[in-house]
Design a protein around this motif. Structure first.
Motif, short mmCIF file in Angstrom:
data_model
loop_
_atom_site.label_atom_id
_atom_site.label_comp_id
_atom_site.label_asym_id
_atom_site.label_seq_id
_atom_site.Cartn_x
_atom_site.Cartn_y
_atom_site.Cartn_z
N LEU A 262 -23.35 -5.65 62.73
CA LEU A 262 -22.49 -5.71 62.62
C LEU A 262 -21.20 -4.94 61.56
N HIS A 263 -20.67 -4.55 62.26
CA HIS A 263 -19.43 -3.54 60.88
C HIS A 263 -19.10 -5.22 60.16
N ILE A 264 -19.06 -5.07 58.84
CA ILE A 264 -18.12 -5.53 58.49
C ILE A 264 -17.55 -4.81 56.79
N ILE A 265 -16.00 -4.95 57.44
CA ILE A 265 -15.48 -4.72 55.33
C ILE A 265 -14.48 -5.33 54.73
N LEU A 266 -15.72 -5.73 53.04
CA LEU A 266 -15.10 -6.79 52.42
C LEU A 266 -13.54 -6.85 51.87
N HIS A 267 -13.38 -7.51 52.02
CA HIS A 267 -11.79 -7.23 51.53
C HIS A 267 -11.48 -7.71 50.61
N THR A 268 -11.16 -7.99 49.37
CA THR A 268 -10.70 -8.91 48.58
C THR A 268 -9.72 -8.23 47.08
N SER A 269 -9.26 -9.48 46.61
CA SER A 269 -8.48 -9.64 45.36
C SER A 269 -8.91 -9.08 44.30
N LEU A 270 -10.48 -8.66 44.04
CA LEU A 270 -11.07 -8.81 43.24
C LEU A 270 -11.33 -7.26 42.70
N SER A 271 -10.06 -6.40 42.69
CA SER A 271 -10.37 -4.64 42.81
C SER A 271 -10.58 -4.29 41.38
N GLY A 272 -9.95 -4.88 40.27
CA GLY A 272 -10.50 -4.68 38.74
C GLY A 272 -11.70 -4.56 38.13
N VAL A 273 -12.71 -5.65 39.31
CA VAL A 273 -13.80 -6.05 38.04
C VAL A 273 -15.20 -5.35 39.11
N PHE A 274 -14.59 -5.27 40.51
CA PHE A 274 -15.05 -5.07 41.41
C PHE A 274 -16.49 -4.25 41.56
N ASN A 275 -18.05 -5.10 41.25
CA ASN A 275 -19.29 -4.22 42.01
C ASN A 275 -19.50 -3.37 42.16
N GLU A 276 -18.90 -2.23 42.93
CA GLU A 276 -19.27 -1.91 44.35
C GLU A 276 -20.86 -1.37 44.12
N ALA A 277 -21.79 -2.31 43.67
CA ALA A 277 -23.55 -1.80 43.90
C ALA A 277 -23.82 -3.30 44.75
N MET A 278 -22.69 -4.05 44.92
CA MET A 278 -23.27 -5.18 45.64
C MET A 278 -22.61 -5.40 47.09
N VAL A 279 -22.00 -4.12 47.19
CA VAL A 279 -21.41 -4.15 48.80
C VAL A 279 -23.03 -3.39 49.58
N LYS A 280 -23.42 -2.07 48.76
CA LYS A 280 -24.73 -1.60 49.16
C LYS A 280 -25.54 -2.90 49.22
N LYS A 281 -25.31 -3.40 48.23
CA LYS A 281 -27.11 -4.29 48.03
C LYS A 281 -27.00 -5.67 49.25
N VAL A 282 -26.29 -6.06 49.49
CA VAL A 282 -25.99 -6.89 50.84
C VAL A 282 -25.49 -6.26 52.18
N GLY A 283 -25.23 -5.00 52.17
CA GLY A 283 -25.48 -4.31 53.10
C GLY A 283 -24.00 -3.84 54.61
N ALA A 284 -23.00 -4.36 53.16
CA ALA A 284 -21.52 -4.56 54.03
C ALA A 284 -21.37 -2.84 54.10
N ASP A 285 -20.79 -2.90 54.82
CA ASP A 285 -20.59 -1.19 55.81
C ASP A 285 -19.31 -0.68 55.02
N ASP A 286 -18.01 -1.09 53.72
CA ASP A 286 -17.27 -0.86 53.35
C ASP A 286 -16.84 -2.02 52.59
N PHE A 287 -15.66 -1.39 51.46
CA PHE A 287 -14.96 -2.01 50.37
C PHE A 287 -13.76 -2.13 50.20
N LEU A 288 -12.63 -3.14 50.75
CA LEU A 288 -11.42 -2.51 50.53
C LEU A 288 -10.96 -3.52 49.40
N ALA A 289 -9.91 -2.86 48.91
CA ALA A 289 -9.53 -4.10 47.50
C ALA A 289 -8.12 -4.40 48.13
N LYS A 290 -7.68 -5.68 48.42
CA LYS A 290 -6.32 -6.23 48.81
C LYS A 290 -5.15 -5.49 47.81
N PHE A 291 -3.99 -5.44 48.22
CA PHE A 291 -3.40 -5.52 50.14
C PHE A 291 -2.62 -4.52 50.01
#
Length: 317
Positions: A262-291
Motif C-alpha cells: 500500500l502507498h502511504i503518505i505521512l502527513h503531519t504538522s511536525l514540520s519543524g523537527v521531523f526526522n525524515e530518516a524515520m520515513v525510510k525506516k518505517v517504509g512510508a512512501d512519502d512525507f508531507l507537512a501539513k497543510f
C-alpha cells in the motif's frame, strides 16, 4: 522550571516508535494539559505584548522573539473559557504547527513526561463533538487532557482548502471511480481538511481516527476477501495519534504481506523537527507537512497517474 526550559530543545530532537513526550501545563484551574514536545520550540516567561488592530480575541497580542514577530494566543480563551489574567506572570509555549510559529499563553508549565502512545486514548464519547480535546491520558493518577491545537488554529486563522487551477488534471477522478483514499488522523479538523481537498477532486474517502482503527479496518478488509490494492488509491496518515502512532501503523502495514504494498503518505504538522530518516525506516512512501491543499492534491494526482498510466495531457499530444 529551569530544568523544563533547559531540556525542551534537546528533547524535541528525539523521535521514538509509538512513544511521545508531553510537556504538561495548566490553564485557569488545576486541570493538567499536555502538548507533544516535538511541537515545542521553547518555553518562556510571557514577554511584553503589543496589541494589533482587529485581532481575533484569542490573540492577546504579538511579541518579538528572537528576531521574529509571533502571535500569542490565550489557550484558556481559545478552548471556551475566560481569558487568563496577570499575564505578566504567565508563560508562553512557542510551537511550530503547520509550517508556522505561534505562541500559546498558559498559566504555568509543569514538567515533561515520557509515555507510550498506547497509553494515550481518544476523548470519552460523552465529551461531545465541539470539545477541544484530541486525546486524554493519565499521569500519576491524574487526568491529562491533550488539546487539539489544529482545531484552535483553524478557528483563529482558517486556512484555504481551495486547490489552485492547473494542479490536478481534468478527469483524474474518472480513472479511480471504484477506489477511495484512507485518511487517518486523530484531529477532527485535520481529517475534514484532508477529506474536503480529496473529495473536491471527485475522489471518495474513508476516515479513521488513529493507527489502530486504521489497522483493524485494513485487516477486516482482507478478512472479507477484499483486495486492498483494488479498493485503495493510497493511505494518508498523521504521525501523532493515540493508541497507535503513524510510524507504528506504517511499520505494521509493511510487515503484513497482504498490505505491504500500500502507498502511504505521512502527513503531519511536525514540520519543524521531523526526522525524515524515520520515513525510510518505517517504509512510508512519502512525507508531507501539513497543510497545503495544492501539495496534497498534487500528491494524490501523481499517485493516480502512477497507478493508471501516463498523463492524460500526454495522450492529447
Amino acid at each position: 522550571m529551569a530544568g523544563v526550559l533547559d531540556n525542551v530543545n534537546q528533547r524535541t530532537q528525539l523521535v521514538g516508535q509509538n512513544r511521545l513526550e508531553l510537556l504538561l501545563f495548566r490553564l485557569g484551574t488545576d486541570q493538567l494539559y499536555g502538548i507533544n514536545v516535538f511541537k515545542v520550540k521553547e518555553v518562556l516567561q510571557c514577554p511584553a505584548l503589543n496589541e494589533i488592530p482587529q485581532r481575533n480575541p484569542v490573540v492577546r497580542g504579538v511579541a518579538h522573539i528572537r528576531g521574529n514577530t509571533v502571535s500569542i494566543m490565550d489557550m484558556n480563551l481559545a478552548t471556551g473559557h475566560g481569558p487568563l489574567d496577570n499575564i505578566q506572570n504567565c508563560f508562553v509555549i512557542i510551537t511550530e504547527y503547520n509550517r508556522s510559529t505561534q505562541g500559546f499563553l498558559v498559566r504555568g508549565v509543569e514538567r515533561i513526561v515520557n509515555l507510550n502512545w498506547e497509553d494515550i486514548h481518544p476523548p470519552p464519547r460523552g465529551a461531545g463533538r465541539e470539545n477541544y480535546l484530541t486525546a486524554v491520558t493519565e499521569v500519576e493518577g491524574k487526568l491529562v487532557e491533550i488539546i487539539d491545537v489544529e482545531k484552535i488554529l483553524a478557528e483563529v486563522s482558517p486556512m484555504s482548502e481551495e486547490i489552485s487551477e492547473g494542479v490536478i488534471e481534468d478527469g483524474i477522478a474518472e480513472r479511480v471511480v471504484q477506489k477511495h483514499i484512507l485518511i487517518v488522523d486523530d484531529s477532527s479538523i485535520a481529517r475534514k481538511q484532508i477529506q474536503r481537498v480529496v473529495e473536491s477532486m471527485g475522489i471518495k474517502t474513508t476516515l479513521k481516527k488513529d493507527g489502530r482503527e486504521a489497522t483493524e479496518y485494513l485487516e477486516q478488509m482482507v478478512a472479507e476477501g477484499k483486495d486492498p490494492y483494488t479498493e485503495l488509491i493510497l493511505v494518508i496518515s498523521d504521525i501523532e495519534m493515540p493508541e497507535m502512532d503513524g510510524y507504528t501503523f506504517t511499520a505494521g502495514v509493511r510487515n503484513n504481506p497482504a498490505l505491504s504494498g500500500l502507498h502511504i503518505i505521512l502527513h503531519t504538522s511536525l514540520s519543524g523537527v521531523f526526522n525524515e530518516a524515520m520515513v525510510k525506516k518505517v517504509g512510508a512512501d512519502d512525507f508531507l507537512a501539513k497543510f497545503n491543499p495544492d501539495e496534497l492534491a498534487k500528491r494524490v494526482n501523481d499517485r493516480v497517474l502512477e497507478m493508471t498510466g501516463e498523463s492524460m495531457l500526454d495522450n492529447e499530444e
